[in-house]
Scaffold this motif. Sequence first.
Motif, mmCIF file in Angstrom:
data_model
loop_
_atom_site.group_PDB
_atom_site.id
_atom_site.type_symbol
_atom_site.label_atom_id
_atom_site.label_comp_id
_atom_site.label_asym_id
_atom_site.label_seq_id
_atom_site.Cartn_x
_atom_site.Cartn_y
_atom_site.Cartn_z
ATOM 1 N N GLU A 40 17.021 -103.731 21.562
ATOM 2 C CA GLU A 40 17.471 -102.395 21.214
ATOM 3 C C GLU A 40 18.411 -102.564 20.024
ATOM 4 O OE1 GLU A 40 19.274 -100.797 24.710
ATOM 5 O OE2 GLU A 40 17.353 -100.478 25.723
ATOM 6 N N ARG A 41 18.281 -101.684 19.032
ATOM 7 C CA ARG A 41 19.018 -101.885 17.781
ATOM 8 C C ARG A 41 19.761 -100.620 17.381
ATOM 9 N NH1 ARG A 41 18.324 -104.931 12.898
ATOM 10 N NH2 ARG A 41 16.570 -106.026 13.808
ATOM 11 N N ARG A 42 20.938 -100.817 16.845
ATOM 12 C CA ARG A 42 21.639 -99.769 16.115
ATOM 13 C C ARG A 42 22.258 -100.427 14.895
ATOM 14 N NH1 ARG A 42 23.460 -94.439 17.602
ATOM 15 N NH2 ARG A 42 24.756 -93.662 15.903
ATOM 16 N N ARG A 47 20.781 -105.747 21.021
ATOM 17 C CA ARG A 47 21.035 -106.152 22.395
ATOM 18 C C ARG A 47 19.711 -106.176 23.144
ATOM 19 N NH1 ARG A 47 23.904 -100.990 25.508
ATOM 20 N NH2 ARG A 47 22.070 -99.629 25.547
ATOM 21 N N GLN A 49 17.283 -105.238 26.271
ATOM 22 C CA GLN A 49 17.151 -104.128 27.195
ATOM 23 C C GLN A 49 17.965 -104.448 28.444
ATOM 24 O OE1 GLN A 49 12.897 -104.066 27.546
ATOM 25 N NE2 GLN A 49 12.614 -103.365 25.450
ATOM 26 N N LEU A 56 24.232 -109.432 24.065
ATOM 27 C CA LEU A 56 24.287 -108.558 22.906
ATOM 28 C C LEU A 56 24.550 -109.428 21.692
ATOM 29 C CD1 LEU A 56 26.118 -105.212 22.641
ATOM 30 C CD2 LEU A 56 26.808 -107.066 21.101
ATOM 31 N N ASP A 69 28.788 -99.228 15.270
ATOM 32 C CA ASP A 69 27.448 -99.171 15.862
ATOM 33 C C ASP A 69 27.451 -99.767 17.267
ATOM 34 O OD1 ASP A 69 26.144 -97.879 13.773
ATOM 35 O OD2 ASP A 69 25.691 -99.750 12.715
ATOM 36 N N LEU A 70 28.194 -100.855 17.455
ATOM 37 C CA LEU A 70 28.284 -101.447 18.794
ATOM 38 C C LEU A 70 28.918 -100.464 19.774
ATOM 39 C CD1 LEU A 70 28.236 -103.640 20.929
ATOM 40 C CD2 LEU A 70 30.262 -104.653 19.867
ATOM 41 N N ARG A 72 28.901 -97.237 19.697
ATOM 42 C CA ARG A 72 27.974 -96.155 19.993
ATOM 43 C C ARG A 72 26.817 -96.637 20.867
ATOM 44 N NH1 ARG A 72 28.833 -94.308 14.053
ATOM 45 N NH2 ARG A 72 30.199 -92.501 14.318
ATOM 46 N N LEU A 73 26.372 -97.875 20.623
ATOM 47 C CA LEU A 73 25.262 -98.420 21.415
ATOM 48 C C LEU A 73 25.687 -98.656 22.865
ATOM 49 C CD1 LEU A 73 22.328 -99.539 21.311
ATOM 50 C CD2 LEU A 73 23.322 -101.780 20.774
#
Length: 254
Positions: A40-42, A47, A49, A56, A69-70, A72-73
Amino acid sequence: MSARPDLANPERPPEAPAPTHPLDNPAYAALAGPHARFAERRGRVLRYQLDVSPWLAMPDDPGPDDWADLARLAGPGAEVPLPGVRTGLPPGWEVTFDMEGVQLVDESVAAAPDPEAVLLGPDDVPEMLDLVERTQPGPFLPRTVELGTYLGIRRDGALIAMAGERLHPPGWTEISAVCTDAAHRGQGLASRLVLAVAAGIRSRGETPFLHTSARNTDAIRLYESLGFRLRRRTRFVAARVPAAAGGWSADARR
């Protein structure tokens, strides 16, 4: 020896040289490569799933945008592992776990299949989770078995020992979840499974490696006796995302 970074004091974070080897930031190398299907990416933050692995990955040179971004993720108040992060934390982030570790790599491992080892798969997950709960080798989740090959030894039908593959940077595969039921320790089962898993990794033209706590001297001696050598010392760190992560992130991006 380089100075140990102070993750709790971001005022003057130590300069972090860019890693030049996939094992310097193995989670990132794995999620950006062979394990991309689990990612999963932001932005530049990756990270696994959440039912696969808690790992991560941050880029080698995280900046304010990456920390935003971390946040928010993961979400406000979440506790996140930070493998590979060697710089100070931003304001408001709290270190929740910090342990010295070691990374060992195959130098002269006598890898070989084991006639008693059986391949474990999704149908075995309930027993694998139970064994992990009783032996505590490290994180193992319902879909961790999908990361690679897992082998086990059964006695009277019961799973009593296992080991398998976790992180998979290009050209390398980590051996993990090495555990034996307390009633069957001292029989060399863990060593046999490590050698068997290593044989499968070698058969793909890759090199085995592993991590353990720097305080686990018994495990380190065992792995060195099997032909692993110390590559580097590392740290297992986790931190808590600020409760007001959204506001912090917006400020960080200005």
